[in-house]
Design a protein around this motif. Structure first.
Motif, mmCIF file in Angstrom:
data_model
loop_
_atom_site.group_PDB
_atom_site.id
_atom_site.type_symbol
_atom_site.label_atom_id
_atom_site.label_comp_id
_atom_site.label_asym_id
_atom_site.label_seq_id
_atom_site.Cartn_x
_atom_site.Cartn_y
_atom_site.Cartn_z
ATOM 1 N N ALA A 94 6.198 22.779 8.463
ATOM 2 C CA ALA A 94 7.458 22.263 9.000
ATOM 3 C C ALA A 94 8.413 23.402 9.349
ATOM 4 O O ALA A 94 9.105 23.353 10.377
ATOM 5 N N ALA A 95 8.436 24.424 8.499
ATOM 6 C CA ALA A 95 9.312 25.571 8.754
ATOM 7 C C ALA A 95 8.881 26.317 10.018
ATOM 8 O O ALA A 95 9.719 26.753 10.818
ATOM 9 N N LYS A 96 7.554 26.449 10.221
ATOM 10 C CA LYS A 96 7.041 27.118 11.423
ATOM 11 C C LYS A 96 7.417 26.342 12.676
ATOM 12 O O LYS A 96 7.831 26.914 13.682
ATOM 13 N N LYS A 97 7.256 25.016 12.606
ATOM 14 C CA LYS A 97 7.595 24.183 13.761
ATOM 15 C C LYS A 97 9.080 24.267 14.081
ATOM 16 O O LYS A 97 9.479 24.329 15.255
ATOM 17 N N LEU A 98 9.909 24.286 13.041
ATOM 18 C CA LEU A 98 11.355 24.389 13.238
ATOM 19 C C LEU A 98 11.718 25.726 13.877
ATOM 20 O O LEU A 98 12.545 25.784 14.799
ATOM 21 N N LYS A 99 11.073 26.789 13.397
ATOM 22 C CA LYS A 99 11.340 28.124 13.944
ATOM 23 C C LYS A 99 10.895 28.201 15.400
ATOM 24 O O LYS A 99 11.585 28.774 16.245
ATOM 25 N N GLN A 100 9.709 27.619 15.694
ATOM 26 C CA GLN A 100 9.224 27.616 17.065
ATOM 27 C C GLN A 100 10.175 26.841 17.973
ATOM 28 O O GLN A 100 10.453 27.244 19.109
ATOM 29 N N SER A 101 10.688 25.714 17.478
ATOM 30 C CA SER A 101 11.621 24.902 18.246
ATOM 31 C C SER A 101 12.906 25.667 18.531
ATOM 32 O O SER A 101 13.423 25.647 19.654
ATOM 33 N N GLU A 102 13.416 26.364 17.516
ATOM 34 C CA GLU A 102 14.639 27.149 17.692
ATOM 35 C C GLU A 102 14.405 28.302 18.666
ATOM 36 O O GLU A 102 15.262 28.607 19.505
ATOM 37 N N THR A 103 13.235 28.936 18.566
ATOM 38 C CA THR A 103 12.905 30.029 19.473
ATOM 39 C C THR A 103 12.814 29.541 20.913
ATOM 40 O O THR A 103 13.317 30.186 21.839
ATOM 41 N N THR A 104 12.184 28.385 21.099
ATOM 42 C CA THR A 104 12.054 27.810 22.441
ATOM 43 C C THR A 104 13.422 27.512 23.034
ATOM 44 O O THR A 104 13.684 27.776 24.212
ATOM 45 N N GLU A 105 14.317 26.951 22.199
ATOM 46 C CA GLU A 105 15.677 26.647 22.671
ATOM 47 C C GLU A 105 16.396 27.927 23.091
ATOM 48 O O GLU A 105 17.101 27.942 24.111
ATOM 49 N N GLN A 106 16.247 28.985 22.315
ATOM 50 C CA GLN A 106 16.886 30.260 22.643
ATOM 51 C C GLN A 106 16.335 30.840 23.946
ATOM 52 O O GLN A 106 17.076 31.378 24.762
ATOM 53 N N ILE A 107 15.021 30.678 24.148
ATOM 54 C CA ILE A 107 14.389 31.201 25.364
ATOM 55 C C ILE A 107 14.926 30.482 26.594
ATOM 56 O O ILE A 107 15.292 31.120 27.591
ATOM 57 N N TYR A 108 14.991 29.160 26.529
ATOM 58 C CA TYR A 108 15.441 28.384 27.689
ATOM 59 C C TYR A 108 16.942 28.510 27.927
ATOM 60 O O TYR A 108 17.428 28.170 29.010
ATOM 61 N N ALA A 109 17.674 28.997 26.903
ATOM 62 C CA ALA A 109 19.119 29.199 27.068
ATOM 63 C C ALA A 109 19.440 30.620 27.550
ATOM 64 O O ALA A 109 20.560 30.883 27.995
#
Length: 248
Positions: free
Chosen positions: A20-35
């Motif tokens: 769950a922590a990995k998925k959350l980190k990946q989600s946050e990273t993806t959001e940062q990339i698209y922003a």
């Protein structure tokens, strides 16, 4: 035994927390990339992806794009490229050869617009109205019996056209589905048979409707109505963006 079971459960819970922590980190990273802005993303490109972007830009320029247009098209791809780069997927695996991706950008494939059922039903109903109108007109001109029949009244024509248009639109949609998704021929024929029976019952019932409610037209009147309705159908198809031929 109980201790072993508790230990296994504890390990399973810890594993779920890590996942769950990995998925959350990946989600946050993806959001940062698209922003992030394009300049920042270009600086994060690997050597392999940087070469891919360089070649893609060159192909777009050769295909007639201006420098600003090529840069804008590539900037739209950068978040996806970086996101997959982190996951270990280079751009050439993500998009295929540079020539292929450049061709997709220069000549984008337009998504086929799906016509809603109601619009197809209206389209086909208008078509049947025009056809029945012509048929009624021929019958009215060639009939030796001048007495009017409520089975050929204008209300009958409207409702009958709607019934035919809706029923055959449904049938047409079923026939266009992949073979595995189509209902069996028994079910399809059953629906059509029930539909036809309802139409015959409807025609029989219309004989009891007074002519003041269901007036008839002369032959020329039906011809005029048929032409007008076909014109309405033409405008409706243009407005709704319907391009498939339907039945005619």
């Amino acid at each position: 035994m109980a201790d072993d079971l508790r230990e296994k459960n504890k390990q399973a819970v810890e594993k779920q927390k890590v996942t769950a922590a990995k998925k959350l980190k990946q989600s946050e990273t993806t959001e940062q990339i698209y922003a992030a802005d394009a300049t920042n993303l270009r600086s994060q490109l690997s050597n392999k992806n940087e070469e891919y972007v360089f070649k893609l830009n060159k192909y777009l320029l050769n295909d007639g794009f201006k420098e600003e247009e090529a840069q804008e098209a590539i900037d739209k791809l950068l978040p996806e490229i970086i996101d997959n780069q982190i996951k270990g997927t280079p751009a050439n695996q993500l998009y295929g050869p540079v020539t292929k991706k450049a061709g997709e950008i220069v000549h984008p494939v337009k998504k086929v617009k799906t016509t809603p059922f109601w619009a197809s039903a209206v389209d086909n109903s208008l078509l049947f109205f025009a056809l029945f109108g012509l048929l009624y007109g021929v019958v009215a001109l060639t009939s030796k019996n001048s007495s009017s029949s409520n089975q050929t009244g204008i209300v009958t024509l409207i409702i009958l056209s709607g019934m035919w248009g809706t029923l055959l639109t449904w049938f047409n949609i079923q026939m266009k589905k992949p073979k595995k998704e189509r209902p069996g021929w028994g079910i399809t024929i059953g629906y059509l048979a029930v539909g036809l029976m309802l139409m015959f019952v409807f025609l029989g019932g219309m004989t009891f409707v007074p002519s003041t409610i269901n007036p008839t037209l002369n032959g020329i009147g039906y011809f005029i109505v048929a032409v007008v309705v076909y014109g309405i159908r033409f405008v409706f198809r243009r407005y709704m963006g319907i391009h498939d031929r339907g039945f005619f």
